[in-house]
Enzyme design. Structure first.
Site, PDB file in Angstrom:
ATOM      1  N   CYS A 161     -50.058 -64.151  88.528  1.00  0.00           N
ATOM      2  CA  CYS A 161     -50.477 -65.544  88.606  1.00  0.00           C
ATOM      3  C   CYS A 161     -50.855 -65.963  90.013  1.00  0.00           C
ATOM      4  O   CYS A 161     -51.096 -67.141  90.273  1.00  0.00           O
ATOM      5  CB  CYS A 161     -49.407 -66.423  87.984  1.00  0.00           C
ATOM      6  N   HIS A 203     -47.266 -74.218  93.349  1.00  0.00           N
ATOM      7  CA  HIS A 203     -47.440 -73.276  92.236  1.00  0.00           C
ATOM      8  C   HIS A 203     -46.567 -73.647  91.040  1.00  0.00           C
ATOM      9  O   HIS A 203     -46.872 -73.255  89.911  1.00  0.00           O
ATOM     10  CB  HIS A 203     -47.086 -71.862  92.705  1.00  0.00           C
ATOM     11  N   HIS A 257     -50.211 -73.728  82.670  1.00  0.00           N
ATOM     12  CA  HIS A 257     -50.343 -72.607  83.598  1.00  0.00           C
ATOM     13  C   HIS A 257     -51.529 -71.745  83.166  1.00  0.00           C
ATOM     14  O   HIS A 257     -51.445 -70.988  82.203  1.00  0.00           O
ATOM     15  CB  HIS A 257     -49.057 -71.794  83.595  1.00  0.00           C
TER      16      HIS A 257
END
Lengths: 88, 428
Positions: free
Chosen positions: B177, B315, B351
């Site tokens: 990610c 994040h 996400h």
């Protein structure tokens, strides 16, 4: 299945794998490649779809028989004449 | 005891960037917007892109789902033959080039490079094929010949190249990610090395189309659940209970500053620093010390101090541990900076995995012109462990002059990435 049924089956498959093409003007005696944008992966799709839909096995050496609608239907006729058409 | 390493480079002592690299075009598809203007408007208006979703085997869940028009740039046949990640990439890259003002016909296609970050690729297509051959008693004679070209790791970048006629280098960067940032960094580096003159760089995600990612997060106890989809992604909130998986894409056009200036391009910002490092401590759990080191490395690379940063795009994904650990890392660096504000874009879109770094940066870049820091939404009860002083919650905040944005993006196997963008003259 009659020859006309087989032609319809192939047309259905072409409509799926070449969805941007206008198939209404398809000329049976002219090679697919001369009138449609088909490449080798598309021909493999025709083979795969016949296998999936009718369990028809086409050996690699017979692939050239799928050049045009006329040659395809005449090649498939003995393999498919005893099969029932499946409505797609 | 201090270890003396034979490779004596001290972290942070990297030379400054060899060349100025700027962002001149942005293409996005996000669950709440299919171009930068619509996406930014959603972020400022508090509009979520999270919706009810259902996927085979797993059943009903929530996801960030994109509704971009793939037919805008692809034929039906190419959509059928390719992958969702490829379509996302083609759309975002084409939009980015259109936005850049580059006269595409005049661009040498051999001097364009494509660098696309992916968290994973091939799961969707493999699951589809296994599902398909199940109908044929798992006879592999029914396995598609399209499987390999769909699942090679470069697929999303390769589909962009095929679609746009680009003949320079193309590949994906597998970086969990952190991939969106990693794609951007790779693009900048390749421009600096002279490997290309135009870089299409960023990240894509098709992850909502694999049941495995939902099932794995669920088994891990890290999949968000909420009766109201728009309220499910809630980083920093006490009631957060996991990740909302999303799809999407963010591709930037990068150029060397001199080239961009020479053609009078609009410039969204300049990449003035970046860093990547590794935890080397756990498969899944983050390491806040390493995250802090990564931020520090990026700041030193950019020759900046923490108080120079106006906005930190966090994040945080909405997991109990991860969010608190990132805040722990950020406190280490920004604890004394009164003028740094923090936001979180996943609270709106979920996400978006490989696209996350790129999309979250893209959503923040308009702050250089509108002076606003968009919020972290769904913070009903702020977790004290996440109570960063400058955290912007629920409502956007007017900051005035925004000069530097720092973008965090971290991933499994302990991969960390940070990018710093500076407002430049010629700013749009």
């Amino acid at each position: 299945m009659t020859n006309d049924d087989i032609r319809e089956v192939v047309l259905d498959i072409l409509a799926d794998i070449a969805p941007d093409e206008d198939l209404s003007q398809l000329q049976d005696d002219v090679a697919f490649r001369d009138q449609l944008e088909l490449d080798s992966m598309d021909f493999l799709d025709i083979v795969m779809e016949l296998r999936k839909r009718y369990r028809v096995q086409i050996p690699e050496e017979d692939y050239p028989q799928l050049a045009s609608m006329a040659s395809t239907t005449s090649y498939l006729e003995p393999l498919m004449r005893d099969l029932e058409k499946v409505e797609s | 005891m201090i270890t003396q390493y034979s490779n004596s480079h001290i972290p942070g002592e990297r030379p400054p960037l060899m060349q100025r690299i700027v962002i001149t075009g942005i293409g996005v598809t996000a669950p709440n917007g299919n171009d930068l203007q619509a996406y930014r408007a959603s972020l400022l208006d508090g509009r979520s892109g999270v919706a009810p979703y259902e996927i085979r085997y797993f059943g009903k869940t929530l996801a960030g789902v994109c509704d971009f028009d793939a037919r805008k740039y692809q034929s039906r046949k190419d959509i059928r033959r390719g992958t969702r990640a490829g379509s996302v990439g083609v759309y975002a890259a084409s939009e980015a080039v259109a936005d850049s003002g580059l006269v595409w016909e005049k661009i040498n296609p051999a001097r364009v490079g494509i660098y696309v970050g992916v968290t994973e690729h091939g799961n969707v297509e493999t699951e589809n094929e296994i599902y398909e051959i199940k109908r044929y008693n798992y006879d592999t004679a029914f396995w598609s010949h399209h499987h390999n070209p769909r699942t090679v790791a470069n697929n999303p970048a390769g589909e962009i190249a095929l679609n746009m006629g680009i003949i320079g280098p193309h590949y994906t960067i597998g970086a969990a990610c952190a991939a969106g940032n990693a794609g951007l960094i790779q693009g900048a580096q390749m421009l600096m090395l002279g490997e290309c003159d135009v870089a299409l760089a960023g990240g894509v995600s098709e992850s909502i189309h694999t049941f495995g990612i939902f099932a794995s997060f669920k088994s891990q106890g890290a999949l968000a659940e909420h009766d109201e989809p728009a309220r499910a992604s809630r980083p920093f909130d006490l009631q957060r209970n996991g990740i909302v998986v999303a799809e999407g894409g963010g591709i930037f056009v990068l150029e060397r500053y001199e080239d961009a200036a020479a053609r009078g391009a609009k410039i969204y910002g300049e990449i003035v620093g970046y860093a990547m490092n590794t935890d080397a401590t756990d498969f899944v759990l983050p390491n806040p010390d390493r995250q802090a080191q990564c931020v520090q490395l990026a700041l030193r690379h950019a020759r900046l101090n923490p108080e120079d940063i106006d906005i930190v795009s966090t994040h945080a994904t909405g997991t109990t541990t991860g969010d608190a650990q990132e805040c722990q890392a950020l406190r280490q660096i920004f604890g004394n900076s009164a003028k740094t504000y923090f936001n979180n874009t996943k609270s709106f879109i979920g996400h978006s995995m490989g696209a996350a770094g790129a999309l979250e940066l893209a959503g923040n870049l308009p702050a250089f012109t509108d002076g606003v820091c968009h919020a972290t939404i769904n913070v009903d009860e702020l977790d004290p462990d996440c109570a960063l002083p400058g955290l912007v919650t629920n409502q956007p905040r007017e900051l005035g002059d925004v000069r530097y944005i720092l973008n965090n993006s971290f991933g499994m196997l302990g991969i960390n990435s940070v990018v710093i963008i500076k407002k430049t003259s010629g700013q749009v």
